[in-house]
Design an enzyme around this catalytic site. Structure first.
Site, short mmCIF file in Angstrom:
data_model
loop_
_atom_site.label_atom_id
_atom_site.label_comp_id
_atom_site.label_asym_id
_atom_site.label_seq_id
_atom_site.Cartn_x
_atom_site.Cartn_y
_atom_site.Cartn_z
N PRO A 1 0.93 -1.13 -0.07
CG PRO A 1 -0.91 -1.55 1.41
CD PRO A 1 0.35 -2.24 1.13
CB CYS A 2 1.58 3.45 -2.59
SG CYS A 2 -0.05 3.81 -3.21
CD GLN A 3 -3.22 3.99 0.70
OE1 GLN A 3 -2.31 3.12 0.86
NE2 GLN A 3 -4.62 3.61 0.45
CE1 TYR B 1 6.62 3.39 1.82
CE2 TYR B 1 5.75 2.20 -0.08
CZ TYR B 1 6.22 2.02 0.90
OH TYR B 1 6.62 0.93 1.61
CG ASN C 1 4.75 1.78 -3.99
OD1 ASN C 1 3.99 2.78 -3.35
ND2 ASN C 1 4.71 0.62 -3.27
#
Length: 448
Positions: free
Chosen positions: A132-134, A136, A176
């Site tokens: 999950p990239c939120q 980053y 990502n």
């Protein structure tokens, strides 16, 4: 070629690898409705391989309530009982973590055991996925402030690393957001490289090895009708070169635009449509379709998830202003909204709150926030004055029309917004296949 997909979401990354002949033996995903979508997609590919898509279409027609998914899917399992076991074993609805600290988490050892069970003694060739990239992302960090520094999602890549270390695939793909390269002043990416180096993998972020921040891939360069910037990390034990993903992209002889992506989908007023099966196509004259629209319609009987949100009159007035601005090449700023329609005093933070996917522009990035409201994803037709439907968003993400997203509409939107676009993943998969597995110059060892 055997693949394990971690943090699978709704299967956008998987879709490209399946199309290129890879076998996915396991998906690991924490969200329930994404897992149900994965199961349905496995059914699609299984039935297609047996020339029995009519059964899939029957499921589509009768599936009109997400609460009845098990009952509706039974028409498939009655004919193919082995398929039920396949979807239940391959789709692992699990959350990586420490069960001692989080009762809802599953230890990595248990997840590995379940993956091994599906392998049946075979070797994993490729691991794909993106934690999950939120936390980053620049957007995520802006909204979360200091909390982003302590967000555990920043460190989910450790589980990805552990699975890679255990199965020792020849290559892995880690997709990502660009923010992963700059998060914590670049330290996050440095740690990722160091961690994979300790287990024997060289990880590349692109062709520019000196300045990773330049290694940003736009999905539009990989056949997707959308400006969507991402980082594709490539890991290998064999010192392979970074693949030329662009070389393998689907190339259509037309402009990438909102018009060529969604103009064939039915006219809707707010509150009109259907969350499930809208119906067969109104226009079947292929001469009037764009090349992209023809591609999206392959193996489909009609339109799914084409339901327009209901909008307040105030929002529709704002949408009209936004469309009028887009028509002359401008974006509506929050300060331009009349006081009677303005709901936020802090106009600076909401300056770009409203944005139109203008007909002749390349669509902008679809993100998961579309599940909360549609203000950043306004349909360009001034006669409709609404936000995009799930199907329109899915088209912009390059999901084919036969791709069914399970669950309530909000979760359908979230799945679409979080996904890797299938045409993007197909280009990645084809590059991996040709440059890593089929290229004699870089022929990958079959033995450890």
């Amino acid at each position: 070629m055997i693949v394990v997909d971690l943090f699978s979401g709704a299967g956008g990354l998987t879709e490209g690898f399946v199309r290129e002949g890879f076998e996915i033996v396991a998906h690991v995903e924490k969200e329930r409705w994404a897992c149900e979508t994965l199961k349905t997609r496995i059914c699609f590919h299984y039935l297609k391989s047996r020339n029995d898509l009519d059964l899939y279409y029957e499921y589509i027609r009768r599936s009109n309530d997400y609460k009845n998914i098990a009952q509706d899917r039974q028409i498939i399992f009655d004919k193919y009982p082995e398929l039920k076991e396949k979807v239940e074993s391959e789709v692992l609805n699990k959350t990586f973590g420490d069960p001692k600290e989080d009762p809802g988490a599953t230890a990595k050892e248990e997840i590995i055991r379940l993956i091994e069970k599906n392998l049946k003694g075979r070797k994993v060739d490729v691991i794909i996925g993106g934690p999950p990239c939120q936390a980053y992302s620049l957007i995520g960090r802006g909204r979360m402030g200091r909390a982003a520094r302590e967000d555990k999602r920043n460190f989910l890549f450790y589980y990805y690393r552990d699975v890679v270390e255990y199965f020792k695939p020849e290559v892995f793909i880690f997709e990502n957001v660009p923010g992963i390269l700059s998060a914590h002043n670049g330290r996050i990416f440095e740690v990722i490289r160091e961690e994979f180096d300790t287990i024997g993998y060289n990880i590349l972020s692109g062709v520019d090895e000196k300045d990773p921040r330049k290694n940003i891939v736009n999905a539009s360069d990989l056949g997707v009708y959308q400006n969507r910037k991402r980082v594709i990390l490539f890991g290998t034990r064999n010192n392979l070169k970074y693949p030329d993903f662009k070389k393998y992209a689907v190339k259509l002889n037309e402009v990438q635009s909102t018009r060529n992506a969604i103009s064939d989908l039915p006219f809707l007023q707010p509150g009109e449509g259907n969350d499930y099966f809208w119906g067969e196509y109104e226009n079947n004259d292929i001469k009037n379709l764009s090349e992209f629209q023809k591609l999206m319609r392959e193996d489909s009987i009609g339109i799914l998830h084409h339901m327009a949100r209901r909008h307040q009159d105030r929002d529709r007035r704002i949408y009209q202003r936004a469309i009028e601005k887009a028509k002359i090449g401008e974006q509506l700023k929050y300060k331009d909204i009349p006081e009677e329609d303005s709901t936020h005093r802090n106009k600076e933070d909401f300056e770009d709150r409203y944005k139109v996917h203008w007909w002749e522009d390349v669509p902008h990035t679809i993100v998961a926030h579309i599940g909360k409201d549609g203000h950043y994803n306004i349909h360009p037709d001034i006669n409709q004055l609404r936000s995009l439907t799930v199907r329109e968003a899915a088209r912009i993400q390059s999901f084919p029309d036969n791709y069914k997203f399970e669950g309530p509409r909000t979760w359908q939107y979230v799945q679409v917004g979080n996904a890797v676009p299938p045409l993007m993943s197909q280009a990645i998969a084809k590059a991996v296949k040709e440059e890593c597995f089929n290229n004699p110059k870089y022929r990958i060892r079959s033995e450890d």
